[in-house]
Design a protein around this motif. Structure first.
Motif, mmCIF file in Angstrom:
data_model
loop_
_atom_site.group_PDB
_atom_site.id
_atom_site.type_symbol
_atom_site.label_atom_id
_atom_site.label_comp_id
_atom_site.label_asym_id
_atom_site.label_seq_id
_atom_site.Cartn_x
_atom_site.Cartn_y
_atom_site.Cartn_z
ATOM 1 N N GLU A 147 21.569 2.323 -3.457
ATOM 2 C CA GLU A 147 21.167 2.692 -4.898
ATOM 3 C C GLU A 147 19.462 2.462 -4.875
ATOM 4 O O GLU A 147 18.751 3.173 -5.407
ATOM 5 N N LEU A 148 19.055 1.504 -4.305
ATOM 6 C CA LEU A 148 17.518 1.102 -4.307
ATOM 7 C C LEU A 148 16.913 1.998 -3.315
ATOM 8 O O LEU A 148 16.003 2.785 -3.809
ATOM 9 N N ARG A 149 17.562 2.359 -2.175
ATOM 10 C CA ARG A 149 16.819 3.451 -1.415
ATOM 11 C C ARG A 149 16.722 4.762 -2.065
ATOM 12 O O ARG A 149 15.802 5.644 -1.895
ATOM 13 N N ALA A 150 17.661 5.087 -3.029
ATOM 14 C CA ALA A 150 17.840 6.301 -3.693
ATOM 15 C C ALA A 150 16.436 6.417 -4.448
ATOM 16 O O ALA A 150 16.331 7.638 -5.065
ATOM 17 N N LYS A 151 16.068 5.236 -5.052
ATOM 18 C CA LYS A 151 15.016 5.463 -6.008
ATOM 19 C C LYS A 151 13.700 5.740 -5.312
ATOM 20 O O LYS A 151 12.759 6.097 -6.109
ATOM 21 N N ILE A 152 13.418 5.471 -4.278
ATOM 22 C CA ILE A 152 12.296 5.639 -3.960
ATOM 23 C C ILE A 152 11.977 6.382 -2.621
ATOM 24 O O ILE A 152 11.105 6.153 -1.604
ATOM 25 N N PRO A 153 12.797 7.619 -2.413
ATOM 26 C CA PRO A 153 12.499 8.190 -1.193
ATOM 27 C C PRO A 153 10.931 8.677 -0.909
ATOM 28 O O PRO A 153 10.848 8.943 0.173
ATOM 29 N N GLN A 154 10.463 9.131 -2.116
ATOM 30 C CA GLN A 154 8.939 9.527 -1.759
ATOM 31 C C GLN A 154 8.125 8.354 -1.258
ATOM 32 O O GLN A 154 6.844 8.751 -0.665
ATOM 33 N N TYR A 155 8.500 7.333 -1.181
ATOM 34 C CA TYR A 155 7.392 6.292 -0.852
ATOM 35 C C TYR A 155 7.707 5.410 0.413
ATOM 36 O O TYR A 155 7.147 4.811 1.297
ATOM 37 N N MET A 156 9.016 5.847 1.044
ATOM 38 C CA MET A 156 9.703 5.121 2.077
ATOM 39 C C MET A 156 8.836 5.624 3.557
ATOM 40 O O MET A 156 9.019 6.758 4.095
ATOM 41 N N GLU A 157 8.110 4.790 3.886
ATOM 42 C CA GLU A 157 7.380 4.968 5.391
ATOM 43 C C GLU A 157 8.048 4.039 6.326
ATOM 44 O O GLU A 157 7.612 4.470 7.532
ATOM 45 N N GLN A 158 8.831 3.166 6.138
ATOM 46 C CA GLN A 158 9.518 2.367 7.120
ATOM 47 C C GLN A 158 10.766 1.854 6.467
ATOM 48 O O GLN A 158 10.814 1.583 5.077
ATOM 49 N N ASP A 159 11.783 1.532 7.279
ATOM 50 C CA ASP A 159 13.065 0.939 6.892
ATOM 51 C C ASP A 159 12.872 -0.129 5.575
ATOM 52 O O ASP A 159 13.480 -0.361 4.586
ATOM 53 N N GLU A 160 11.728 -1.100 6.304
ATOM 54 C CA GLU A 160 11.716 -2.256 5.367
ATOM 55 C C GLU A 160 11.057 -2.070 3.815
ATOM 56 O O GLU A 160 11.269 -2.970 3.185
ATOM 57 N N ARG A 164 -1.084 2.477 -0.859
ATOM 58 C CA ARG A 164 -0.891 2.679 0.685
ATOM 59 C C ARG A 164 -1.221 4.113 0.781
ATOM 60 O O ARG A 164 -1.901 4.493 1.714
ATOM 61 N N LYS A 165 -0.383 4.920 -0.243
ATOM 62 C CA LYS A 165 -0.410 6.267 0.145
ATOM 63 C C LYS A 165 -2.128 6.934 -0.302
ATOM 64 O O LYS A 165 -2.461 7.927 0.588
ATOM 65 N N ALA A 166 -2.567 6.375 -1.207
ATOM 66 C CA ALA A 166 -3.814 6.807 -1.485
ATOM 67 C C ALA A 166 -4.848 6.504 -0.558
ATOM 68 O O ALA A 166 -5.635 7.373 -0.120
ATOM 69 N N LYS A 167 -4.513 5.365 0.097
ATOM 70 C CA LYS A 167 -5.606 4.914 1.355
ATOM 71 C C LYS A 167 -5.441 5.992 2.442
ATOM 72 O O LYS A 167 -6.095 6.389 3.155
ATOM 73 N N LYS A 168 -4.054 6.189 2.709
ATOM 74 C CA LYS A 168 -3.643 7.172 3.885
ATOM 75 C C LYS A 168 -4.342 8.473 3.677
ATOM 76 O O LYS A 168 -4.743 8.976 4.771
ATOM 77 N N TYR A 169 -4.171 8.967 2.549
ATOM 78 C CA TYR A 169 -4.935 10.421 2.236
ATOM 79 C C TYR A 169 -6.144 10.191 1.622
ATOM 80 O O TYR A 169 -6.742 11.273 1.175
ATOM 81 N N GLY A 170 -7.067 9.093 1.670
ATOM 82 C CA GLY A 170 -8.167 8.961 1.490
ATOM 83 C C GLY A 170 -8.543 9.115 -0.222
ATOM 84 O O GLY A 170 -9.752 9.365 -0.536
ATOM 85 N N ILE A 171 -7.547 9.033 -0.760
ATOM 86 C CA ILE A 171 -7.832 9.003 -2.246
ATOM 87 C C ILE A 171 -8.300 7.696 -2.841
ATOM 88 O O ILE A 171 -7.465 6.727 -2.695
ATOM 89 N N ASP A 172 -9.265 7.630 -3.445
ATOM 90 C CA ASP A 172 -9.782 6.577 -3.990
ATOM 91 C C ASP A 172 -9.469 5.072 -3.134
ATOM 92 O O ASP A 172 -8.875 4.059 -3.434
ATOM 93 N N SER A 173 -9.976 5.350 -1.836
ATOM 94 C CA SER A 173 -9.631 4.384 -0.960
ATOM 95 C C SER A 173 -10.580 2.969 -1.001
ATOM 96 O O SER A 173 -10.382 1.951 -0.265
ATOM 97 N N GLU A 174 -11.429 2.922 -2.197
ATOM 98 C CA GLU A 174 -12.272 1.891 -2.251
ATOM 99 C C GLU A 174 -11.642 0.776 -3.021
ATOM 100 O O GLU A 174 -12.408 -0.007 -3.515
ATOM 101 N N SER A 175 -10.691 0.750 -3.225
ATOM 102 C CA SER A 175 -9.701 -0.228 -3.965
ATOM 103 C C SER A 175 -9.943 -1.393 -3.206
ATOM 104 O O SER A 175 -9.868 -1.690 -2.067
ATOM 105 N N ASP A 176 -10.171 -2.524 -4.216
ATOM 106 C CA ASP A 176 -10.606 -3.762 -3.780
ATOM 107 C C ASP A 176 -9.624 -4.767 -3.601
ATOM 108 O O ASP A 176 -8.989 -5.438 -4.748
ATOM 109 N N ALA A 177 -9.119 -5.248 -2.388
ATOM 110 C CA ALA A 177 -7.956 -6.157 -2.334
ATOM 111 C C ALA A 177 -8.357 -7.605 -3.128
ATOM 112 O O ALA A 177 -7.178 -8.134 -3.461
#
Length: 464
Positions: free
Chosen positions: A412-425, A444-457
């Motif tokens: 059920e949890l997996r079914a909720k986030i297919p668009q975000y799954m980059e790894q099984d974990e 993570r997605k934004a950083k990967k595709y260079g959208i607003d990657s200046e987010s400060d941790a």
């Protein structure tokens, strides 16, 4: 040979206790290979609050942290803290989630799982213990140590025997509030060594100023492994300093075999990091002083920093003493649970509400209701039915293992986030911290595709 082994906590509990788990993976990486060469029994490097903190405040993937640590630590066992049926979250999860989490923890590099339950309810450890055995990991079953009428030596030896029968490979006395006094530690370790055949490890905190003496008496009683923290990240609400314990035992029958000169390189690495934490305000000097009140109020270090921050946010910092005095009363009402995550947060927050609200139990948190209802398991002492009725009304009390009421959740949890799954974990990160995980996945997605990657941790650092 009575050689004592050392578990180093600098990568997990020491910074969890002192700086609310804000050490970053980047701060850890340069020293890992040297830590690996010291000759520690294990490095406690994951679990506890590190998972939550990585996602919530550091914009880090906790699984990636574990893999990086493992890649740099080739010889020393890696250890994690695992909250039984709560995994690393704050509620009970279904058995399939617990099993999958254990499987993935071991697959990504964990050797030893220190598994505990906040109420010392063995039913809440069963699934995690069996899963660890199945995956070939080392089960270190932990006893949440606390004091009070019910907590006799016999209580602890009986629990240890149960854990050994359940498949534990070793037992840890987990003294999260620094309540274990030196001579009591001696007696407890002696009794446990006579009761079980598996190794005993001792974990304590410096909060009350007793910890080094407590470890020494435990060592004299035959404890096999002790937890310490390298000195820049030791003492206060953290563990006793590694160097002091190693120096104390050098040349005795308990000699750890660890070289102080080698440890000095680790010390020198962490000194500037500690200074940085002090300068940024992340390390509050309050966390470094001895607080004998811990023996009276039984408040663990992490819980103390939480209470301080909750009161600060509410503009009621002056109420700390009142809240500390309210904690034991709330604890008594709730069936004397040991104060460790999540029961420490539940009891602590309720004590804050009782003091700020001006009337006891005028406002009751959802979690406190859950504790009284039995959602977390069986409390060591029966809760007064009258009190329970006041808190949960006519809701039915839960008497079975709480997880028996949960159906499988993974699919059920997996079914909720297919668009975000980059790894099984990722499904496990989502299972434990839904909204926080989603926010991290977006980052993570934004950083990967260079959208607003200046987010400060570091944004989250001061508003924990």
């Amino acid at each position: 040979m009575a050689q004592v082994k050392i578990t180093e906590t600098v990568l997990r509990d020491s910074h969890q206790s002192l700086v609310a788990t804000r050490m970053t993976t980047e701060e850890m990486l340069p020293i890992l290979e040297k830590l690996d060469k010291i000759g520690y029994h294990s490095l406690e490097a994951w679990g506890g609050a590190t998972f939550d903190s990585c996602l919530r405040f550091l914009n880090e993937d906790p699984w990636e942290r574990l893999r990086k640590i493992r890649a740099n630590v080739k010889n020393t066992k890696l250890q994690m803290l695992f909250r039984g049926q709560n995994i690393l979250g704050y509620r009970h999860y279904s058995d399939d989630v617990v099993e999958y989490f254990v499987q993935k923890s071991i697959a990504n590099g964990i050797d030893i799982l220190r598994i505990f339950d906040a109420l010392n309810d063995p039913r809440n450890l069963k699934t995690a213990i069996n899963a660890t055995k199945k995956e070939g990991g080392h089960v270190q079953a932990a006893i949440s140590y606390t004091t009070g009428e019910v907590y006799t030596t016999e209580y602890y030896t009986n629990y240890a025997k149960t854990l050994e029968e359940m498949g534990a490979d070793s037992i840890c006395i987990k003294d999260m509030a620094g309540l274990l006094k030196p001579y009591d530690a001696y007696d407890l370790v002696k009794a446990l060594k006579e009761t079980v055949k598996i190794p005993i490890q001792m974990h304590t905190h410096y909060t009350s100023g007793l910890a080094s003496m407590t470890l020494l008496k435990a060592i004299e009683a035959g404890v096999d492994v002790v937890d310490t923290a390298i000195s820049p990240m030791a003492m206060g609400t953290s563990q006793p300093p590694t160097e002091s314990i190693v120096a104390t035992l050098a040349g005795t029958e308990y000699d750890t075999g660890i070289d102080l000169a080698q440890l000095d390189e680790i010390t020198k690495y962490f000194e500037p990091i500690r200074e940085r934490y002090l300068k940024s305000g992340l390390l509050d000097p309050k966390m470094l002083k001895v607080d004998v009140n811990a023996l009276i109020y039984q408040v663990p270090g992490g819980m103390l920093s939480n209470l301080v921050s909750q009161l600060k946010q509410a503009g009621k910092s002056d109420k700390l003493t009142e809240v500390l005095e309210e904690v034991p009363r709330v604890r008594a009402d709730a069936g004397y649970p040991p104060l460790v995550t999540p029961s420490s947060q539940i009891v602590g927050t309720q004590a804050v509400f009782n003091v700020i609200g001006g009337e006891r139990y005028k406002m009751v948190t959802k979690e406190f209701k859950g504790l009284i209802q039995g959602q977390y398991g069986k409390t060591p002492v029966e809760i007064d039915p009258e009190f329970a009725k006041k808190i949960i009304g006519d809701a039915e009390r839960i008497t079975c293992r709480p997880a028996d009421k949960l159906g499988a959740e993974l699919d059920e949890l997996r079914a909720k986030i297919p668009q975000y799954m980059e790894q099984d974990e990722d499904v496990l990160s989502y299972a434990l911290f839904e909204q926080v995980a989603l926010k991290f996945f977006e980052y993570r997605k934004a950083k990967k595709y260079g959208i607003d990657s200046e987010s400060d941790a570091s944004i989250g650092v001061h508003n924990a």
